[in-house]
Design a protein around this motif. Structure first.
Motif, mmCIF file in Angstrom:
data_model
loop_
_atom_site.group_PDB
_atom_site.id
_atom_site.type_symbol
_atom_site.label_atom_id
_atom_site.label_comp_id
_atom_site.label_asym_id
_atom_site.label_seq_id
_atom_site.Cartn_x
_atom_site.Cartn_y
_atom_site.Cartn_z
ATOM 1 N N VAL A 106 29.637 50.958 -95.556
ATOM 2 C CA VAL A 106 29.822 51.951 -94.486
ATOM 3 C C VAL A 106 30.076 51.218 -93.165
ATOM 4 N N HIS A 107 29.297 50.171 -92.906
ATOM 5 C CA HIS A 107 29.444 49.407 -91.671
ATOM 6 C C HIS A 107 30.844 48.793 -91.577
ATOM 7 N N GLN A 108 31.298 48.233 -92.702
ATOM 8 C CA GLN A 108 32.645 47.616 -92.744
ATOM 9 C C GLN A 108 33.727 48.645 -92.440
ATOM 10 N N VAL A 109 33.614 49.801 -93.081
ATOM 11 C CA VAL A 109 34.677 50.810 -92.967
ATOM 12 C C VAL A 109 34.669 51.502 -91.600
ATOM 13 N N PHE A 110 33.457 51.890 -91.124
ATOM 14 C CA PHE A 110 33.376 52.677 -89.883
ATOM 15 C C PHE A 110 33.166 51.799 -88.641
ATOM 16 N N GLY A 111 32.902 50.501 -88.864
ATOM 17 C CA GLY A 111 32.643 49.616 -87.725
ATOM 18 C C GLY A 111 31.218 49.719 -87.218
ATOM 19 N N GLU A 112 30.417 50.565 -87.826
ATOM 20 C CA GLU A 112 29.000 50.784 -87.494
ATOM 21 C C GLU A 112 28.429 51.676 -88.600
ATOM 22 N N VAL A 113 27.110 51.867 -88.601
ATOM 23 C CA VAL A 113 26.579 52.898 -89.502
ATOM 24 C C VAL A 113 26.452 54.156 -88.645
ATOM 25 N N PRO A 114 27.372 55.122 -88.806
ATOM 26 C CA PRO A 114 27.368 56.288 -87.912
ATOM 27 C C PRO A 114 26.104 57.132 -88.089
ATOM 28 N N GLY A 115 25.729 57.805 -87.007
ATOM 29 C CA GLY A 115 24.525 58.647 -87.042
ATOM 30 C C GLY A 115 24.602 59.733 -88.102
ATOM 31 N N PHE A 116 25.823 60.172 -88.416
ATOM 32 C CA PHE A 116 25.958 61.277 -89.382
ATOM 33 C C PHE A 116 25.842 60.813 -90.825
ATOM 34 N N LEU A 146 15.512 58.591 -99.393
ATOM 35 C CA LEU A 146 16.463 58.434 -98.286
ATOM 36 C C LEU A 146 16.113 57.129 -97.588
ATOM 37 N N THR A 147 17.148 56.357 -97.217
ATOM 38 C CA THR A 147 16.892 55.079 -96.544
ATOM 39 C C THR A 147 17.595 55.066 -95.180
ATOM 40 N N PRO A 148 17.150 55.953 -94.259
ATOM 41 C CA PRO A 148 17.807 56.005 -92.954
ATOM 42 C C PRO A 148 17.619 54.692 -92.203
ATOM 43 N N VAL A 149 18.582 54.349 -91.344
ATOM 44 C CA VAL A 149 18.462 53.153 -90.515
ATOM 45 C C VAL A 149 18.324 53.612 -89.060
ATOM 46 N N GLU A 150 18.218 52.655 -88.152
ATOM 47 C CA GLU A 150 17.943 52.998 -86.754
ATOM 48 C C GLU A 150 18.959 53.987 -86.174
#
Ligand code: NAP
Length: 286
Positions: A106-116, A146-150
């Motif tokens: 997700v980070h690679q594709v979106f450039g970040e882990v988006p909040g959504f 669920l493994t939510p991040v910051e």
């Protein structure tokens, strides 16, 4: 309530969520996506989804919840296809069995882990695959991690939690690294061992005779070797760090059992077997 749920990967996991949410009356419309129009048409005929698209970018249009349930090796192409195509306010979640690799993708594709984006993993399944194997009760009283991040938006996580609870599951939260270590031990190593045992025995023995004389123990131990090889190849590659550590630990313990057998050390064998029986009986009772 979900207005329009988009499920990318309408197989055992995606199809079962669709069935459960329909049974609970939790969503108005379900749009499916996948590679094969034939599989998706089957899902429509079974009443699992309302309609489908073979292009994920079209499937997510107007959806307020998007659930990705494809093999781990297909996540990158799916996320790339839907990037920039999600509706405003949509929540994106997944079912991937290893969370570190999905977050990295997700980070690679979106450039970040988006909040959504809310990473998730239902601890439920069978050795069957495909929409025909899906059923509404798969998640009943089962856990979903669920493994939510910051960066994860709390409201998005709340919506995913509500969705799984409507499907009958108990939702817990866990750190992604911890998730991958725990699942490597409780799911990934056992699958790897079952596949390896059957492969090893089949190459060693006369297959016909092996299965003719195989009793309940063999059937119980090897049931999960009937799982989808592509899915398990992807899981082993995605969670390789945690799995490698456990394989080394297991080889060392297997070596120790081997030594006990070679030395006819009944006390040591009894010690290992008694310890294992106590632990498993306790787990089953719980
Ligand atoms: P499944 O029954 O094989 O379903 C996977 C679905 O993904 C199929 O409908 C397939 O349809 C679609 N698909 C495959 N590659 C695709 C691609 N490149 N693009 C779009 N769609 C694609 O597998 P599953 O058991 O539901 O597993 C799905 C996910 O859930 C995996 O990530 C797995 O790690 C996770 N999971 C599985 C279990 C379990 O016990 N099975 C438990 C928890 C989590 P087409 O062939 O038509 O494309």
């Amino acid at each position: 309530m979900i207005e329009r749920l988009c499920i990318i990967g309408v197989g055992l996991i995606g199809g079962s969520l669709a069935r459960a949410l329909r049974a609970a009356g939790f969503c108005h419309e379900i749009v499916g996506a996948g590679r094969s129009a034939e599989h998706l048409q089957k899902a429509v005929e079974l009443g699992v989804i309302d309609r489908y698209e073979t292009d994920p970018a079209l499937a997510v249009a107007g959806a307020d919840m998007v659930f990705v349930a494809v093999p781990l090796g297909a996540m990158q192409s799916v996320f790339s296809a839907i990037k920039g195509r999600l509706a405003a306010g949509a929540v994106l979640t997944d079912a991937g069995s290893a969370k570190g690799s999905v977050l990295e993708t997700v980070h690679q594709v979106f450039g970040e882990v988006p909040g959504f984006f809310v990473p998730g993993h239902p601890i439920a399944g069978t050795e069957q695959s495909g929409v025909e194997a899906s059923f509404a009760g798969l998640y009943k009283n089962r856990r979903v991690i669920l493994t939510p991040v910051e960066s994860t938006d709390a409201q998005a996580a709340g919506r995913v939690r509500a969705m799984w609870e409507a499907a009958g599951a108990e939702v817990v939260e866990m750190d992604p690294v911890h998730h991958d270590a725990v699942l490597a031990a409780t799911s990934h190593l056992p699958h790897l061992l079952a596949f390896t045992l059957v492969d090893s025995l089949v190459r060693l023995a006369d297959q016909q005779e092996l299965f003719e004389y195989a009793a309940g123990g063999f059937r119980d131990f090897t049931r999960i070797a009937s799982s989808d090889p592509v899915m398990w190849r992807d899981i082993c590659l995605a969670n390789h760090d945690a799995i490698e550590l456990l394989i080394e630990h297991f080889i060392s313990d297997l070596e120790s059992v081997n030594q006990a057998v070679q030395a006819r050390d009944g006390d040591r064998l009894l010690e290992i077997f008694t310890n294992a029986k106590r632990a498993r009986d306790g787990f089953i009772e719980k």
